[in-house]
Design a protein around this motif. Structure first.
Motif, mmCIF file in Angstrom:
data_model
loop_
_atom_site.group_PDB
_atom_site.id
_atom_site.type_symbol
_atom_site.label_atom_id
_atom_site.label_comp_id
_atom_site.label_asym_id
_atom_site.label_seq_id
_atom_site.Cartn_x
_atom_site.Cartn_y
_atom_site.Cartn_z
ATOM 1 N N MET A 1 0.845 -1.207 0.000
ATOM 2 C CA MET A 1 0.000 0.000 0.000
ATOM 3 C C MET A 1 0.877 1.253 0.000
ATOM 4 O O MET A 1 2.032 1.213 0.420
ATOM 5 N N TYR A 2 0.327 2.340 -0.499
ATOM 6 C CA TYR A 2 1.052 3.605 -0.497
ATOM 7 C C TYR A 2 0.550 4.470 0.657
ATOM 8 O O TYR A 2 -0.639 4.492 0.957
ATOM 9 N N CYS A 3 1.481 5.191 1.277
ATOM 10 C CA CYS A 3 1.096 6.025 2.406
ATOM 11 C C CYS A 3 0.194 7.158 1.926
ATOM 12 O O CYS A 3 0.541 7.884 0.989
ATOM 13 N N PRO A 4 -0.954 7.334 2.548
ATOM 14 C CA PRO A 4 -1.872 8.392 2.108
ATOM 15 C C PRO A 4 -1.315 9.794 2.361
ATOM 16 O O PRO A 4 -1.745 10.755 1.705
ATOM 17 N N ARG A 5 -0.363 9.906 3.294
ATOM 18 C CA ARG A 5 0.124 11.253 3.600
ATOM 19 C C ARG A 5 1.308 11.647 2.709
ATOM 20 O O ARG A 5 1.311 12.685 2.085
ATOM 21 N N CYS A 6 2.337 10.752 2.617
ATOM 22 C CA CYS A 6 3.534 11.166 1.894
ATOM 23 C C CYS A 6 3.787 10.347 0.633
ATOM 24 O O CYS A 6 4.688 10.668 -0.140
ATOM 25 N N GLY A 7 3.015 9.266 0.418
ATOM 26 C CA GLY A 7 3.140 8.532 -0.838
ATOM 27 C C GLY A 7 4.221 7.473 -0.865
ATOM 28 O O GLY A 7 4.426 6.838 -1.898
ATOM 29 N N THR A 8 4.929 7.280 0.259
ATOM 30 C CA THR A 8 5.948 6.238 0.302
ATOM 31 C C THR A 8 5.308 4.863 0.112
ATOM 32 O O THR A 8 4.236 4.609 0.647
ATOM 33 N N LYS A 9 5.999 3.986 -0.653
ATOM 34 C CA LYS A 9 5.473 2.638 -0.826
ATOM 35 C C LYS A 9 5.797 1.810 0.414
ATOM 36 O O LYS A 9 6.927 1.818 0.902
ATOM 37 N N ASN A 10 4.807 1.140 0.956
ATOM 38 C CA ASN A 10 4.996 0.360 2.176
ATOM 39 C C ASN A 10 4.563 -1.084 1.980
ATOM 40 O O ASN A 10 3.874 -1.413 1.014
ATOM 41 N N GLU A 11 4.980 -1.918 2.925
ATOM 42 C CA GLU A 11 4.504 -3.300 2.956
ATOM 43 C C GLU A 11 2.980 -3.294 3.106
ATOM 44 O O GLU A 11 2.413 -2.358 3.668
ATOM 45 N N ASP A 12 2.348 -4.375 2.671
ATOM 46 C CA ASP A 12 0.899 -4.457 2.812
ATOM 47 C C ASP A 12 0.485 -4.559 4.278
ATOM 48 O O ASP A 12 -0.595 -4.106 4.650
ATOM 49 N N ASN A 13 1.361 -5.171 5.104
ATOM 50 C CA ASN A 13 0.986 -5.294 6.510
ATOM 51 C C ASN A 13 1.703 -4.257 7.375
ATOM 52 O O ASN A 13 1.806 -4.419 8.584
ATOM 53 N N ALA A 14 2.232 -3.187 6.755
ATOM 54 C CA ALA A 14 2.914 -2.155 7.533
ATOM 55 C C ALA A 14 1.904 -1.441 8.417
ATOM 56 O O ALA A 14 0.760 -1.227 8.016
ATOM 57 N N VAL A 15 2.364 -1.084 9.612
ATOM 58 C CA VAL A 15 1.468 -0.445 10.563
ATOM 59 C C VAL A 15 1.711 1.050 10.578
ATOM 60 O O VAL A 15 0.810 1.844 10.753
ATOM 61 N N GLN A 16 2.995 1.392 10.342
ATOM 62 C CA GLN A 16 3.355 2.796 10.416
ATOM 63 C C GLN A 16 4.257 3.095 9.221
ATOM 64 O O GLN A 16 5.097 2.268 8.860
ATOM 65 N N CYS A 17 4.078 4.250 8.587
ATOM 66 C CA CYS A 17 4.905 4.589 7.430
ATOM 67 C C CYS A 17 6.296 4.993 7.911
ATOM 68 O O CYS A 17 6.423 5.930 8.710
ATOM 69 N N PRO A 18 7.353 4.316 7.437
ATOM 70 C CA PRO A 18 8.704 4.687 7.873
ATOM 71 C C PRO A 18 9.114 6.050 7.329
ATOM 72 O O PRO A 18 9.998 6.706 7.859
ATOM 73 N N GLY A 19 8.434 6.510 6.279
ATOM 74 C CA GLY A 19 8.787 7.795 5.683
ATOM 75 C C GLY A 19 8.344 8.970 6.531
ATOM 76 O O GLY A 19 9.102 9.887 6.796
ATOM 77 N N CYS A 20 7.093 8.956 7.002
ATOM 78 C CA CYS A 20 6.581 10.144 7.697
ATOM 79 C C CYS A 20 5.966 9.818 9.055
ATOM 80 O O CYS A 20 5.567 10.714 9.784
ATOM 81 N N GLY A 21 5.890 8.532 9.430
ATOM 82 C CA GLY A 21 5.351 8.197 10.735
ATOM 83 C C GLY A 21 3.846 8.086 10.770
ATOM 84 O O GLY A 21 3.263 7.809 11.814
ATOM 85 N N GLN A 22 3.197 8.300 9.621
ATOM 86 C CA GLN A 22 1.742 8.177 9.541
ATOM 87 C C GLN A 22 1.292 6.771 9.925
ATOM 88 O O GLN A 22 1.877 5.790 9.480
ATOM 89 N N GLN A 23 0.286 6.685 10.765
ATOM 90 C CA GLN A 23 -0.233 5.360 11.119
ATOM 91 C C GLN A 23 -1.089 4.840 9.979
ATOM 92 O O GLN A 23 -1.976 5.529 9.480
#
Lengths: 119, 135
Positions: A1-23
């Protein structure tokens, strides 16, 4: 999934975006998918055994809490404990390092003082 | 395989680990003074659960497993777990290679916590069988 706040590509089961900290995950993930929340247990054991015991022990307690809350489905709680485990691991590491540096300096100063008084 | 991330950080960490390994192999911490003594032991005179871990690593690097166990068996026992955990995290961080990260149930972590605390207390009790736990 892509982070809705900063657009970083994340794992599908990621809980927190490593790019911006968005939950990214508000509640428990679908059955069978364990959320990827680090508990820093390895680091905690390492700093405990390499001698800064009180803080390392606190980090181990938080590591246990992370996994307990993940199992219980309490994702925000697990993220909170994860952060605390990380903080205490670093505090333990920093204090251990500082204590050794201070001691080396004191030893060097002591040796210098001893040799100065002998002359 | 994609080019790894943060090459200088990776090279720094690898050199640090190898350097520490070489120093630990060449100098025995129980006779050499290049390793600073543990501040906790110096201040309190007590043995913490980590006491003897550097000496144990030195013995392990020389293949003396029994001597290492005698100095700090907690360290020796946790080494496979800690080593694998660091490897898994390192591969993930630098190379995006995913080997499974061990998920321990909370109850098991509490047992590990209890073992470490009990070990730290027991090795300070100067009664016959417990004295073998001291480094």
């Amino acid at each position: 999934m892509y982070c809705p706040r900063c657009g970083t590509k994340n794992e599908d089961n990621a809980v927190q975006c490593p790019g911006c900290g968005q939950q990214l995950m508000a509640q428990a993930p679908p059955q069978g998918v364990r959320p990827d929340i680090p508990n820093y247990l390895v680091q905690s054991i390492l700093v405990t055994l390499l001698c800064c015991l009180p803080c390392g022990i606190v980090a181990i307690v938080y590591a246990a809490q992370v996994n307990g809350k993940i199992t219980a489905g309490d994702i925000p709680g697990a993220i909170d404990s994860s952060q605390k485990a990380k903080t205490w691991s670093w505090v333990a590491f920093g204090l251990g390092l500082a204590a050794i540096v201070i001691q080396v300096i004191l030893t060097l100063v002591g040796a210098g003082f001893a040799s100065a008084t002998q002359q | 395989m994609q080019a790894f991330k943060k090459p200088f950080f990776l090279i720094g960490i690898v050199m640090l680990i190898m350097g520490a390994g070489v120093l630990l192999f060449m100098y025995n911490p129980s006779v050499s003074s290049i390793f600073p003594p543990c501040p906790f032991h110096k201040l309190t005179g007590l043995y913490c659960p980590g006491c003897g871990s550097l000496r144990a690593l030195h013995q392990l690097l020389h293949g003396n497993v029994l001597a290492a166990l005698d100095l700090n068996f907690m360290m020796v026992l946790s080494l496979p777990f800690v080593g694998y955990g660091l490897l898994a995290q390192g591969l993930r961080y630098f190379f995006d290679i995913k080997i499974p990260i061990v998920f321990l149930p909370a109850g098991l972590i509490w047992i590990i916590f209890g073992l470490i605390v009990a070990y730290g207390i027991a090795r300070n009790i100067p009664v016959s069988p417990l004295t073998y736990l001291a480094p």
